[in-house]
Motif scaffolding. Structure first.
Motif, short mmCIF file in Angstrom:
data_model
loop_
_atom_site.label_atom_id
_atom_site.label_comp_id
_atom_site.label_asym_id
_atom_site.label_seq_id
_atom_site.Cartn_x
_atom_site.Cartn_y
_atom_site.Cartn_z
N SER A 1 0.81 -1.22 0.00
CA SER A 1 0.00 0.00 0.00
C SER A 1 0.84 1.27 0.00
O SER A 1 0.31 2.35 -0.19
CB SER A 1 -0.93 0.01 1.21
OG SER A 1 -0.19 0.05 2.41
N GLY B 1 -6.54 -1.43 1.59
CA GLY B 1 -6.51 0.02 1.79
C GLY B 1 -6.25 0.29 3.25
O GLY B 1 -6.13 -0.65 4.03
N PRO B 2 -6.08 1.52 3.70
CA PRO B 2 -5.90 2.69 2.87
C PRO B 2 -4.47 2.76 2.38
O PRO B 2 -3.59 2.10 2.93
CB PRO B 2 -6.19 3.84 3.85
CG PRO B 2 -5.76 3.32 5.18
CD PRO B 2 -6.03 1.84 5.14
N ILE C 1 -3.38 4.06 -4.23
CA ILE C 1 -4.33 3.11 -4.83
C ILE C 1 -3.68 2.17 -5.85
O ILE C 1 -4.06 0.99 -5.94
CB ILE C 1 -5.57 3.85 -5.41
CG1 ILE C 1 -6.68 2.86 -5.74
CG2 ILE C 1 -5.19 4.71 -6.61
CD1 ILE C 1 -7.23 2.12 -4.55
N LEU D 1 -4.04 -1.78 -5.48
CA LEU D 1 -4.64 -2.59 -6.55
C LEU D 1 -3.71 -3.71 -7.01
O LEU D 1 -4.17 -4.81 -7.33
CB LEU D 1 -4.99 -1.69 -7.75
CG LEU D 1 -6.32 -0.95 -7.64
CD1 LEU D 1 -6.43 0.11 -8.72
CD2 LEU D 1 -7.49 -1.94 -7.73
N ALA E 1 -10.79 -2.30 -3.33
CA ALA E 1 -9.56 -1.58 -2.97
C ALA E 1 -9.93 -0.13 -2.68
O ALA E 1 -10.65 0.50 -3.45
CB ALA E 1 -8.56 -1.66 -4.12
N ARG E 2 -9.43 0.39 -1.54
CA ARG E 2 -9.84 1.73 -1.14
C ARG E 2 -8.63 2.60 -0.77
O ARG E 2 -7.86 2.25 0.09
CB ARG E 2 -10.74 1.65 0.10
CG ARG E 2 -12.01 0.90 -0.15
CD ARG E 2 -12.76 0.60 1.14
NE ARG E 2 -13.16 1.83 1.82
CZ ARG E 2 -13.92 1.84 2.92
NH1 ARG E 2 -14.34 0.72 3.46
NH2 ARG E 2 -14.25 2.98 3.47
N PRO E 3 -8.50 3.78 -1.44
CA PRO E 3 -7.40 4.68 -1.06
C PRO E 3 -7.57 5.22 0.35
O PRO E 3 -6.60 5.43 1.07
CB PRO E 3 -7.48 5.80 -2.09
CG PRO E 3 -8.84 5.71 -2.70
CD PRO E 3 -9.30 4.30 -2.55
#
Ligand code: KG4
Ligand code: ZN
Length: 373
Positions: free
Chosen positions: A20, A96-97, A100, A104, A350-352
């Motif tokens: 990440s 995440g976070p 991104i 991914l 997937a989450r920033p």
């Protein structure tokens, strides 16, 4: 017929994958209760050299390098543990976070591996990985207080369960590691700034410059570090104007004064967070744990430890290799979720940004290491 994954009698061997930020990481953990979890492998490949010329992590470069190396990191983790994919029980991946592109890369690889093997897939919050690490290393019980201090994170968390986190406060601008890195840059010290500033500060007088303590007097546990960095810049410029350059002793005094201000701020806010934790949770064996690269700082550790001792609370700092970004913490968070029967399954995205505690307001700003959830 094997036992279900949440059955405590079933040993679990879980692969963790993490990318990440700027570390490509994969690890395998085996947990056969009541024995303590065992880290069978823990591969962390940093990208510092790739970003060195840019003064910070470049998201596109990070994502590409992760995509190139992640499968090799997983292979290395399997080889070190002397295991094959089909002997695992599940795959846990940071969803995440973070930056991104990197998130991914891991999520796509993990989805592919899960589809090919039929292994269950768990999407893990990176911050939950950090926050649950003291249970991996020291087997402590809930609830405990956690201070995350790194280049990308700075927050106090009340940790009450594998998916129960209350954010008591955090930075409203820079993370402390970012402030250390920026101060190092201002003083022409090498990156990463934290260790350089700490070494320089050893020779310095922490009382010479009265740097500000932003938000110190504001009630609660929120913090701010960006004004401190600006104060270092002004002091540096005044010294340069006065002496025609920065003398060795000036630089050391400035580093020591800056470090003292960070330690002071974090210690004061830790006192407040401890008070809330003790009153709210009334723990029988209270613990405050730290994680993140900045927790390596000896002055800071000393200040936090003194606060914990004064309150008769155990101070716990996991080994640095598990305090900084790694995939063992992600595998472990996956195991915690499986044991608790709360693993979310395939449906995650997937989450920033992904705050651990969505009842509190989202953090402001986004630093060199991406969003501060
Ligand atoms: O946890 P970490 O390895 O990575 C993330 O930010 O996720 O933390 C790196 C940060 C950098 O900003 C680095 O300057 C800081 O931790 N750091 C330190 C020390 N060692 C590393 N800060 C202060 N004192 C140190 N000894
Ligand atoms: Zn982290």
């Amino acid at each position: 017929m094997s036992l279900p994954l949440h059955d405590p009698a079933r040993p679990l061997t879980v692969l963790g994958i993490e990318s990440s930020c700027d570390d490509t990481a994969s690890a395998i953990i085996r947990h056969a209760a009541p024995a303590r979890p065992e880290i069978l492998s823990n591969v962390v490949w940093g990208q510092a050299a790739l970003h060195a010329d840019f003064g910070g992590v470049v998201p596109e470069i990070a994502a590409r390098a992760h995509a190139e190396k992640l499968d090799l990191a997983v292979e290395a983790a399997l080889a070190q543990a002397d295991l094959r994919l089909n002997t695992l029980d599940a795959i846990a991946v940071t969803a995440g976070p973070g930056l991104i592109g990197g998130v991914l890369s891991s999520v796509m690889l993990a989805r592919g591996l899960s589809a090919a093997t039929g292994l269950p897939l768990i999407g893990v919050n990176h911050l939950a990985g950090h926050a649950l690490t003291p249970r991996l290393t020291d087997g402590i019980a809930f609830p405990y207080l956690m201070l995350l201090v790194s280049g990308g994170h700075c927050q106090f968390l009340l940790v009450e369960g594998p998916d129960r986190f209350t954010r008591l406060g955090g930075t409203i601008d820079d993370a402390p590691g970012e402030a250390f890195d920026k101060v190092a840059r201002l003083l022409a010290l090498p990156q990463p700034g934290g260790p350089s500033v700490e070494i320089e500060a050893r020779e310095g007088n922490p009382k010479r410059f009265a740097l500000p303590r932003p938000l110190m007097d504001r009630p609660g546990c929120d913090m701010s570090f960006s004004g401190l960095k600006t104060a270092v810049l002004r002091t540096r410029d005044a010294l340069v104007a006065e002496h025609g350059g920065l003398r060795r002793a000036d630089r050391a005094d400035l580093c020591a004064s800056f470090q003292a201000a960070v330690a002071d701020l974090l210690a004061t806010k830790t006192q407040r967070a401890l008070k809330i934790y003790m009153e709210h949770s009334a723990p029988t064996a209270p613990v405050i744990a730290v994680a993140g690269g900045v927790a390596a700082n000896q002055t800071l550790r000393g200040a936090l430890e003194a606060v914990a001792n004064a309150a008769s609370v155990r101070f716990l700092a996991p080994p640095l290799s598990l305090c900084t970004d790694n995939a063992a913490m992600i595998a472990w968070a996956g195991i915690e979720q499986l044991r608790a029967g709360i693993a979310p399954g395939q449906g995650f995205t997937a989450r920033p940004r992904w705050p651990l505690d969505d009842r509190t307001a989202p953090m402001l700003g986004s630093g060199k290491k991406g969003a501060k959830a």
